[in-house]
Write a protein that holds these residues in place. Structure first.
Motif, PDB file in Angstrom:
ATOM      1  N   LEU A   1     126.139  53.230  48.395  1.00 57.75           N
ATOM      2  CA  LEU A   1     127.149  52.256  47.935  1.00 57.75           C
ATOM      3  C   LEU A   1     127.290  52.693  46.928  1.00 57.75           C
ATOM      4  CD1 LEU A   1     128.109  49.633  49.835  1.00 57.75           C
ATOM      5  CD2 LEU A   1     129.468  51.621  49.738  1.00 57.75           C
ATOM      6  N   SER A   2     126.074  52.612  45.707  1.00 53.09           N
ATOM      7  CA  SER A   2     125.934  53.223  44.331  1.00 53.09           C
ATOM      8  C   SER A   2     125.492  54.504  44.108  1.00 53.09           C
ATOM      9  CB  SER A   2     124.790  52.119  43.802  1.00 53.09           C
ATOM     10  OG  SER A   2     124.700  52.164  42.254  1.00 53.09           O
ATOM     11  N   VAL A   3     125.215  54.689  45.013  1.00 52.25           N
ATOM     12  CA  VAL A   3     125.542  56.506  44.706  1.00 52.25           C
ATOM     13  C   VAL A   3     127.045  56.760  45.108  1.00 52.25           C
ATOM     14  CG1 VAL A   3     124.432  58.807  46.191  1.00 52.25           C
ATOM     15  CG2 VAL A   3     122.791  56.925  44.697  1.00 52.25           C
ATOM     16  N   TYR A   4     127.776  56.910  46.257  1.00 57.22           N
ATOM     17  CA  TYR A   4     128.913  56.561  46.364  1.00 57.22           C
ATOM     18  C   TYR A   4     129.712  57.087  45.321  1.00 57.22           C
ATOM     19  CZ  TYR A   4     133.896  56.605  47.878  1.00 57.22           C
ATOM     20  OH  TYR A   4     135.050  56.720  48.411  1.00 57.22           O
ATOM     21  N   PHE A   5     129.998  55.672  44.260  1.00 54.36           N
ATOM     22  CA  PHE A   5     130.328  55.699  42.791  1.00 54.36           C
ATOM     23  C   PHE A   5     129.423  56.188  42.278  1.00 54.36           C
ATOM     24  CE2 PHE A   5     131.445  51.246  45.573  1.00 54.36           C
ATOM     25  CZ  PHE A   5     133.214  51.814  45.241  1.00 54.36           C
TER      26      PHE A   5
ATOM     27  N   VAL B   1     128.387  59.647  42.617  1.00 56.23           N
ATOM     28  CA  VAL B   1     128.743  60.741  42.412  1.00 56.23           C
ATOM     29  C   VAL B   1     129.897  61.507  43.317  1.00 56.23           C
ATOM     30  CG1 VAL B   1     127.897  62.998  43.792  1.00 56.23           C
ATOM     31  CG2 VAL B   1     126.380  61.429  42.648  1.00 56.23           C
ATOM     32  N   TRP B   2     130.529  60.320  45.002  1.00 55.45           N
ATOM     33  CA  TRP B   2     131.072  60.800  45.381  1.00 55.45           C
ATOM     34  C   TRP B   2     132.603  60.633  45.373  1.00 55.45           C
ATOM     35  CZ3 TRP B   2     127.229  59.618  49.412  1.00 55.45           C
ATOM     36  CH2 TRP B   2     125.905  61.331  48.864  1.00 55.45           C
ATOM     37  N   GLN B   3     132.910  59.791  44.475  1.00 50.70           N
ATOM     38  CA  GLN B   3     134.192  58.696  44.420  1.00 50.70           C
ATOM     39  C   GLN B   3     135.015  59.061  43.954  1.00 50.70           C
ATOM     40  OE1 GLN B   3     135.185  55.831  41.612  1.00 50.70           O
ATOM     41  NE2 GLN B   3     133.108  55.368  40.356  1.00 50.70           N
ATOM     42  N   THR B   4     136.633  59.394  43.912  1.00 49.12           N
ATOM     43  CA  THR B   4     137.312  60.130  43.673  1.00 49.12           C
ATOM     44  C   THR B   4     136.965  60.353  42.341  1.00 49.12           C
ATOM     45  OG1 THR B   4     139.034  59.144  45.032  1.00 49.12           O
ATOM     46  CG2 THR B   4     140.005  61.033  43.376  1.00 49.12           C
ATOM     47  N   TYR B   5     137.483  60.536  41.274  1.00 49.44           N
ATOM     48  CA  TYR B   5     137.400  60.485  39.998  1.00 49.44           C
ATOM     49  C   TYR B   5     135.811  59.619  39.689  1.00 49.44           C
ATOM     50  CZ  TYR B   5     142.111  62.218  39.565  1.00 49.44           C
ATOM     51  OH  TYR B   5     142.505  62.821  40.131  1.00 49.44           O
ATOM     52  N   VAL B   6     135.158  60.894  38.963  1.00 50.70           N
ATOM     53  CA  VAL B   6     133.732  59.501  38.639  1.00 50.70           C
ATOM     54  C   VAL B   6     133.683  59.838  36.352  1.00 50.70           C
ATOM     55  CG1 VAL B   6     131.062  60.064  37.989  1.00 50.70           C
ATOM     56  CG2 VAL B   6     132.393  60.645  39.837  1.00 50.70           C
ATOM     57  N   LEU B   7     133.826  59.085  35.810  1.00 47.95           N
ATOM     58  CA  LEU B   7     133.727  58.560  34.501  1.00 47.95           C
ATOM     59  C   LEU B   7     132.661  58.515  33.376  1.00 47.95           C
ATOM     60  CD1 LEU B   7     137.075  56.701  33.527  1.00 47.95           C
ATOM     61  CD2 LEU B   7     136.946  59.068  33.789  1.00 47.95           C
ATOM     62  N   LYS B   8     132.288  58.888  32.565  1.00 47.96           N
ATOM     63  CA  LYS B   8     130.746  58.448  32.127  1.00 47.96           C
ATOM     64  C   LYS B   8     130.607  57.220  32.322  1.00 47.96           C
ATOM     65  CE  LYS B   8     128.065  59.932  28.146  1.00 47.96           C
ATOM     66  NZ  LYS B   8     128.327  61.319  26.617  1.00 47.96           N
ATOM     67  N   ALA B   9     131.352  56.271  32.485  1.00 49.48           N
ATOM     68  CA  ALA B   9     130.494  54.839  32.282  1.00 49.48           C
ATOM     69  C   ALA B   9     130.917  54.995  33.455  1.00 49.48           C
ATOM     70  CB  ALA B   9     132.287  54.129  31.414  1.00 49.48           C
ATOM     71  N   ASP B  10     131.335  55.308  34.769  1.00 50.27           N
ATOM     72  CA  ASP B  10     130.325  55.045  35.669  1.00 50.27           C
ATOM     73  C   ASP B  10     129.412  56.300  36.080  1.00 50.27           C
ATOM     74  OD1 ASP B  10     133.095  54.016  38.139  1.00 50.27           O
ATOM     75  OD2 ASP B  10     133.940  56.113  37.392  1.00 50.27           O
ATOM     76  N   VAL B  11     128.664  57.265  35.371  1.00 49.16           N
ATOM     77  CA  VAL B  11     127.214  56.994  35.512  1.00 49.16           C
ATOM     78  C   VAL B  11     126.548  55.911  34.655  1.00 49.16           C
ATOM     79  CG1 VAL B  11     125.804  58.992  35.168  1.00 49.16           C
ATOM     80  CG2 VAL B  11     128.114  59.589  36.056  1.00 49.16           C
TER      81      VAL B  11
ATOM     82  N   LEU C   1     126.911  53.199  34.357  1.00 52.64           N
ATOM     83  CA  LEU C   1     126.583  51.788  34.977  1.00 52.64           C
ATOM     84  C   LEU C   1     125.731  51.944  36.209  1.00 52.64           C
ATOM     85  CD1 LEU C   1     130.217  50.723  34.698  1.00 52.64           C
ATOM     86  CD2 LEU C   1     128.432  49.336  33.958  1.00 52.64           C
ATOM     87  N   ASN C   2     126.266  53.019  37.402  1.00 53.04           N
ATOM     88  CA  ASN C   2     125.263  53.483  38.993  1.00 53.04           C
ATOM     89  C   ASN C   2     123.612  53.421  38.577  1.00 53.04           C
ATOM     90  OD1 ASN C   2     126.878  53.082  40.712  1.00 53.04           O
ATOM     91  ND2 ASN C   2     128.298  54.030  39.300  1.00 53.04           N
ATOM     92  N   ALA C   3     123.948  54.427  37.135  1.00 54.34           N
ATOM     93  CA  ALA C   3     122.595  55.014  36.643  1.00 54.34           C
ATOM     94  C   ALA C   3     121.390  53.475  36.379  1.00 54.34           C
ATOM     95  CB  ALA C   3     122.223  55.193  35.384  1.00 54.34           C
ATOM     96  N   VAL C   4     122.437  52.521  35.683  1.00 54.61           N
ATOM     97  CA  VAL C   4     121.401  50.808  35.792  1.00 54.61           C
ATOM     98  C   VAL C   4     121.243  50.286  36.771  1.00 54.61           C
ATOM     99  CG1 VAL C   4     122.127  48.959  34.320  1.00 54.61           C
ATOM    100  CG2 VAL C   4     122.181  50.786  32.992  1.00 54.61           C
TER     101      VAL C   4
END
Length: 143
Positions: free
Chosen positions: A101-105, A107-117, A119-122
């Motif tokens: 699910l974290s990889v979904y958010f 890589v695969w969610q509709t729009y990925v912002l730098k903040a998403d990257v 948050l998910n990397a951490v």
């Protein structure tokens, strides 16, 4: 001598203090992660042309992830504190779902912002560290 033997046997602790601390920190971080990701989904739906067909699944996956995370942390903490490998193993298996699910958010969610990257990397880093500590704790419980 019986009392002394019982005291010595009960003082030997197998549960992992670093793992328990990580469970606590991960619970706090996930609360922040959930609220930030929810706010970003709302932001993206207002600012970008977010397709309605994708908004509901993104929100549903975020809430499923929150439920999975709560269960994962509960079973992991319970397994560590009671020094039982089964709940800790269940938590380890549930980590795979959280990673997906974290990889979904990421890589695969509709729009990925730098903040998403970020948050998910951490989050993925903490999952990796937690998984290593879980395997070590399970090995200690089994032996």
């Amino acid at each position: 001598t019986f009392l002394l033997r019982e005291i010595l046997n009960n003082s030997y602790q197998l549960s992992s203090v670093p793992l328990q601390i990580l469970f606590h920190v991960n619970g706090i971080y996930y609360t922040f992660y959930f609220l930030a990701t929810l706010a970003m989904i709302v932001y993206k739906s207002e600012v970008f042309s977010y397709p309605d067909d994708f908004l509901a699944p993104d929100l549903a996956l975020l809430f499923i992830m929150a439920i999975l995370e709560a269960l994962r942390l509960y079973w992991g903490s319970k397994g560590n504190l009671t020094e039982e490998e089964a709940p800790l193993g269940l938590s380890l298996a549930m980590t795979l779902g959280s990673v997906i699910l974290s990889v979904y958010f990421l890589v695969w969610q509709t729009y990925v912002l730098k903040a998403d990257v970020i948050l998910n990397a951490v989050l993925l880093f903490t999952y990796g560290l937690e998984s290593v500590l879980k395997v070590i704790a399970i090995a200690a419980f089994v032996s």
